[in-house]
Scaffold this motif. Structure first.
Motif, PDB file in Angstrom:
ATOM      1  N   THR A 104       0.854  -1.181   0.000  1.00  8.90           N
ATOM      2  CA  THR A 104       0.000   0.000   0.000  1.00  8.90           C
ATOM      3  C   THR A 104       0.901   1.245   0.000  1.00  8.90           C
ATOM      4  O   THR A 104       1.939   1.253   0.674  1.00  8.90           O
ATOM      5  N   PRO A 105       0.504   2.278  -0.747  1.00 11.21           N
ATOM      6  CA  PRO A 105       1.332   3.492  -0.803  1.00 11.21           C
ATOM      7  C   PRO A 105       1.592   4.087   0.584  1.00 11.21           C
ATOM      8  O   PRO A 105       2.627   4.701   0.815  1.00 11.21           O
ATOM      9  N   SER A 106       0.687   3.874   1.522  1.00 13.89           N
ATOM     10  CA  SER A 106       0.904   4.439   2.861  1.00 13.89           C
ATOM     11  C   SER A 106       2.017   3.715   3.614  1.00 13.89           C
ATOM     12  O   SER A 106       2.444   4.170   4.676  1.00 13.89           O
ATOM     13  N   SER A 107       2.529   2.601   3.064  1.00 14.46           N
ATOM     14  CA  SER A 107       3.636   1.912   3.728  1.00 14.46           C
ATOM     15  C   SER A 107       4.982   2.555   3.395  1.00 14.46           C
ATOM     16  O   SER A 107       6.017   2.124   3.904  1.00 14.46           O
ATOM     17  N   VAL A 108       4.966   3.549   2.511  1.00 15.72           N
ATOM     18  CA  VAL A 108       6.204   4.242   2.135  1.00 15.72           C
ATOM     19  C   VAL A 108       6.072   5.725   2.493  1.00 15.72           C
ATOM     20  O   VAL A 108       5.119   6.384   2.076  1.00 15.72           O
ATOM     21  N   THR A 109       7.021   6.232   3.269  1.00 16.86           N
ATOM     22  CA  THR A 109       7.056   7.657   3.601  1.00 16.86           C
ATOM     23  C   THR A 109       8.035   8.359   2.678  1.00 16.86           C
ATOM     24  O   THR A 109       9.200   7.961   2.576  1.00 16.86           O
ATOM     25  N   ASP A 160      28.481   4.202  -7.998  1.00 14.76           N
ATOM     26  CA  ASP A 160      28.833   3.585  -9.286  1.00 14.76           C
ATOM     27  C   ASP A 160      28.485   2.099  -9.349  1.00 14.76           C
ATOM     28  O   ASP A 160      29.029   1.367 -10.144  1.00 14.76           O
ATOM     29  N   GLU A 161      27.570   1.659  -8.482  1.00  8.56           N
ATOM     30  CA  GLU A 161      27.189   0.238  -8.507  1.00  8.56           C
ATOM     31  C   GLU A 161      25.674   0.130  -8.585  1.00  8.56           C
ATOM     32  O   GLU A 161      24.966   1.026  -8.136  1.00  8.56           O
ATOM     33  N   PRO A 162      25.163  -0.981  -9.135  1.00  3.96           N
ATOM     34  CA  PRO A 162      23.707  -1.182  -9.069  1.00  3.96           C
ATOM     35  C   PRO A 162      23.282  -1.233  -7.598  1.00  3.96           C
ATOM     36  O   PRO A 162      23.964  -1.864  -6.783  1.00  3.96           O
ATOM     37  N   PRO A 163      22.174  -0.571  -7.250  1.00  2.00           N
ATOM     38  CA  PRO A 163      21.813  -0.492  -5.830  1.00  2.00           C
ATOM     39  C   PRO A 163      21.162  -1.760  -5.272  1.00  2.00           C
ATOM     40  O   PRO A 163      21.146  -1.953  -4.054  1.00  2.00           O
ATOM     41  N   GLU A 164      20.640  -2.640  -6.127  1.00  2.00           N
ATOM     42  CA  GLU A 164      19.821  -3.760  -5.635  1.00  2.00           C
ATOM     43  C   GLU A 164      20.497  -4.576  -4.533  1.00  2.00           C
ATOM     44  O   GLU A 164      19.873  -4.860  -3.501  1.00  2.00           O
ATOM     45  N   PRO A 165      21.769  -5.015  -4.739  1.00  2.00           N
ATOM     46  CA  PRO A 165      22.380  -5.843  -3.682  1.00  2.00           C
ATOM     47  C   PRO A 165      22.521  -5.095  -2.359  1.00  2.00           C
ATOM     48  O   PRO A 165      22.431  -5.709  -1.285  1.00  2.00           O
ATOM     49  N   HIS A 166      22.715  -3.797  -2.430  1.00  3.14           N
ATOM     50  CA  HIS A 166      22.855  -3.005  -1.201  1.00  3.14           C
ATOM     51  C   HIS A 166      21.521  -2.894  -0.483  1.00  3.14           C
ATOM     52  O   HIS A 166      21.448  -3.012   0.739  1.00  3.14           O
ATOM     53  N   PHE A 167      20.460  -2.675  -1.245  1.00  4.33           N
ATOM     54  CA  PHE A 167      19.124  -2.623  -0.647  1.00  4.33           C
ATOM     55  C   PHE A 167      18.757  -3.984  -0.035  1.00  4.33           C
ATOM     56  O   PHE A 167      18.179  -4.060   1.052  1.00  4.33           O
ATOM     57  N   ALA A 168      19.098  -5.053  -0.750  1.00  3.49           N
ATOM     58  CA  ALA A 168      18.771  -6.394  -0.242  1.00  3.49           C
ATOM     59  C   ALA A 168      19.545  -6.687   1.046  1.00  3.49           C
ATOM     60  O   ALA A 168      18.992  -7.252   1.997  1.00  3.49           O
ATOM     61  N   LEU A 169      20.815  -6.282   1.069  1.00  2.00           N
ATOM     62  CA  LEU A 169      21.623  -6.477   2.275  1.00  2.00           C
ATOM     63  C   LEU A 169      21.012  -5.716   3.451  1.00  2.00           C
ATOM     64  O   LEU A 169      20.874  -6.253   4.560  1.00  2.00           O
ATOM     65  N   LEU A 170      20.626  -4.468   3.221  1.00  3.50           N
ATOM     66  CA  LEU A 170      20.044  -3.661   4.314  1.00  3.50           C
ATOM     67  C   LEU A 170      18.750  -4.300   4.818  1.00  3.50           C
ATOM     68  O   LEU A 170      18.504  -4.365   6.026  1.00  3.50           O
ATOM     69  N   ASN A 191      17.337  -8.410  12.659  1.00  5.27           N
ATOM     70  CA  ASN A 191      17.367  -7.691  13.935  1.00  5.27           C
ATOM     71  C   ASN A 191      15.986  -7.189  14.356  1.00  5.27           C
ATOM     72  O   ASN A 191      15.870  -6.409  15.304  1.00  5.27           O
ATOM     73  N   GLY A 192      14.962  -7.616  13.627  1.00 10.25           N
ATOM     74  CA  GLY A 192      13.595  -7.259  14.006  1.00 10.25           C
ATOM     75  C   GLY A 192      13.292  -5.774  13.873  1.00 10.25           C
ATOM     76  O   GLY A 192      12.509  -5.224  14.637  1.00 10.25           O
ATOM     77  N   LEU A 193      13.916  -5.109  12.890  1.00  8.66           N
ATOM     78  CA  LEU A 193      13.724  -3.664  12.712  1.00  8.66           C
ATOM     79  C   LEU A 193      12.781  -3.401  11.541  1.00  8.66           C
ATOM     80  O   LEU A 193      12.947  -3.960  10.456  1.00  8.66           O
ATOM     81  N   ALA A 194      11.802  -2.523  11.756  1.00  3.85           N
ATOM     82  CA  ALA A 194      10.747  -2.325  10.755  1.00  3.85           C
ATOM     83  C   ALA A 194      11.060  -1.238   9.735  1.00  3.85           C
ATOM     84  O   ALA A 194      10.499  -1.242   8.640  1.00  3.85           O
ATOM     85  N   VAL A 195      11.948  -0.312  10.088  1.00  5.94           N
ATOM     86  CA  VAL A 195      12.136   0.873   9.235  1.00  5.94           C
ATOM     87  C   VAL A 195      13.361   0.707   8.348  1.00  5.94           C
ATOM     88  O   VAL A 195      14.451   0.369   8.819  1.00  5.94           O
ATOM     89  N   LEU A 196      13.168   0.953   7.050  1.00  4.16           N
ATOM     90  CA  LEU A 196      14.256   0.850   6.067  1.00  4.16           C
ATOM     91  C   LEU A 196      14.302   2.140   5.263  1.00  4.16           C
ATOM     92  O   LEU A 196      13.437   2.375   4.409  1.00  4.16           O
ATOM     93  N   ALA A 250      11.811  -0.699   0.998  1.00  5.11           N
ATOM     94  CA  ALA A 250      12.011   0.601   1.669  1.00  5.11           C
ATOM     95  C   ALA A 250      10.716   1.070   2.327  1.00  5.11           C
ATOM     96  O   ALA A 250       9.637   0.994   1.727  1.00  5.11           O
ATOM     97  N   THR A 251      10.826   1.577   3.553  1.00  6.43           N
ATOM     98  CA  THR A 251       9.681   2.245   4.186  1.00  6.43           C
ATOM     99  C   THR A 251       9.826   3.765   4.109  1.00  6.43           C
ATOM    100  O   THR A 251       8.856   4.491   4.269  1.00  6.43           O
ATOM    101  N   HIS A 252      11.064   4.236   3.902  1.00  6.54           N
ATOM    102  CA  HIS A 252      11.338   5.671   3.757  1.00  6.54           C
ATOM    103  C   HIS A 252      12.242   5.872   2.553  1.00  6.54           C
ATOM    104  O   HIS A 252      13.324   5.272   2.496  1.00  6.54           O
TER     105      HIS A 252
END
Ligand SMILES: *Cc1c(COP(=O)(O)O)cnc(C)c1O
Length: 240
Positions: A33-38, A177-187, A194-199, A215-217
């Motif tokens: 849902t769009p409201s899940s992204v700030t 200078d790198e594709p972001p996907e692997p970094h987003f997946a790692l985060l 660690n049970g953290l909801a905010v990305l 991503a939530t933000h």
């Protein structure tokens, strides 16, 4: 920035509308849902008269990079618009922690034990509780702030156990200078385990990719406000 007349106002409104459309589309594709992204509008270098236009267009969450600039710009704006939420998305220097705790509703750049200790002290002293995100240097870039991925679990333990800080999530800025996907997946993995909801991840060039990765933000500047004036990059403030 000198283009603050009616043209700039139209540009900001259409920039915002375009980014909101992108976010809605990416959410639909990802079954979210769009409201899940700030949308955190990254407003460094954007003058108050342009921010008035963006706020009038319904954008209420802003991210600033530098405590000093935010302190000069936002108190007046917030008198007029008390429902605005302000996030610190740039590095935080030890001697600015008091101001940062007083000014910001969220801080995305917690990245070292000395800063955790200083934040805990100021939160207690001021009776304020900004939401805290740990910045992760997913690309292990020497010039970039953030905790290294291998050290995240231990750092979160330190924040909670030694300093009594509640951390809500993680933030990253992938290598340019790198594709972001692997970094987003790692985060996302680090947050999940660690049970953290905010990305907090994704900027103008890759916010839809970040939304598909959870991503939530998203922190979007130039796609809303236009290109920033060129000039020396502001000094980083990353010494405790
Ligand atoms: C400036 C900035 C952004 C936004 O960058 P754009 O490419 O203009 O969208 C996001 N995050 C941080 C930490 C920033 O400094």
């Amino acid at each position: 920035m000198t283009t603050t007349g009616p043209v700039a106002a139209v540009d900001v409104r259409s920039g915002l509308a375009a980014v909101r459309r992108d976010i809605a589309e990416a959410c639909a594709e990802a079954g979210r849902t769009p409201s899940s992204v700030t949308l955190v509008a990254a407003s460094k270098t954007v003058p108050p008269e342009v921010l008035d236009v963006a706020i009038a267009a319904g954008q209420l969450v802003y991210g600033e990079n530098r405590v000093q600039e935010a302190k000069a710009k936002w108190p007046g704006l917030r008198d007029r618009h008390p429902d605005v939420e302000l996030h610190l998305i740039g590095p935080l220097q030890g001697n600015k922690v008091r101001d940062a705790v007083a000014l910001f509703d969220a801080i995305h750049s917690l990245d070292r034990p000395a800063l955790a200790a200083a934040l805990a002290r100021q939160c207690a002293a001021q009776g304020r509780q900004p939401r805290l995100l740990v910045q992760v240097n997913t690309g292990a870039e020497p010039q970039k702030a953030g905790v290294l991925p291998d050290a995240v679990d231990a750092f979160l333990d330190t924040c909670r156990e030694e300093h009594g800080l509640a951390v809500s999530g993680l933030m990253c800025i992938p290598p340019a200078d790198e594709p972001p996907e692997p970094h987003f997946a790692l985060l996302a993995d680090l947050a999940a385990r660690n049970g953290l909801a905010v990305l907090s991840m994704g900027m103008s060039s890759d916010h839809t990719t970040a939304i598909r990765a959870g991503a939530t933000h998203v922190r979007v500047g130039s796609a809303i406000f236009g290109a920033r004036p060129r000039g020396p990059v502001p000094p980083t403030e990353d010494t405790a």
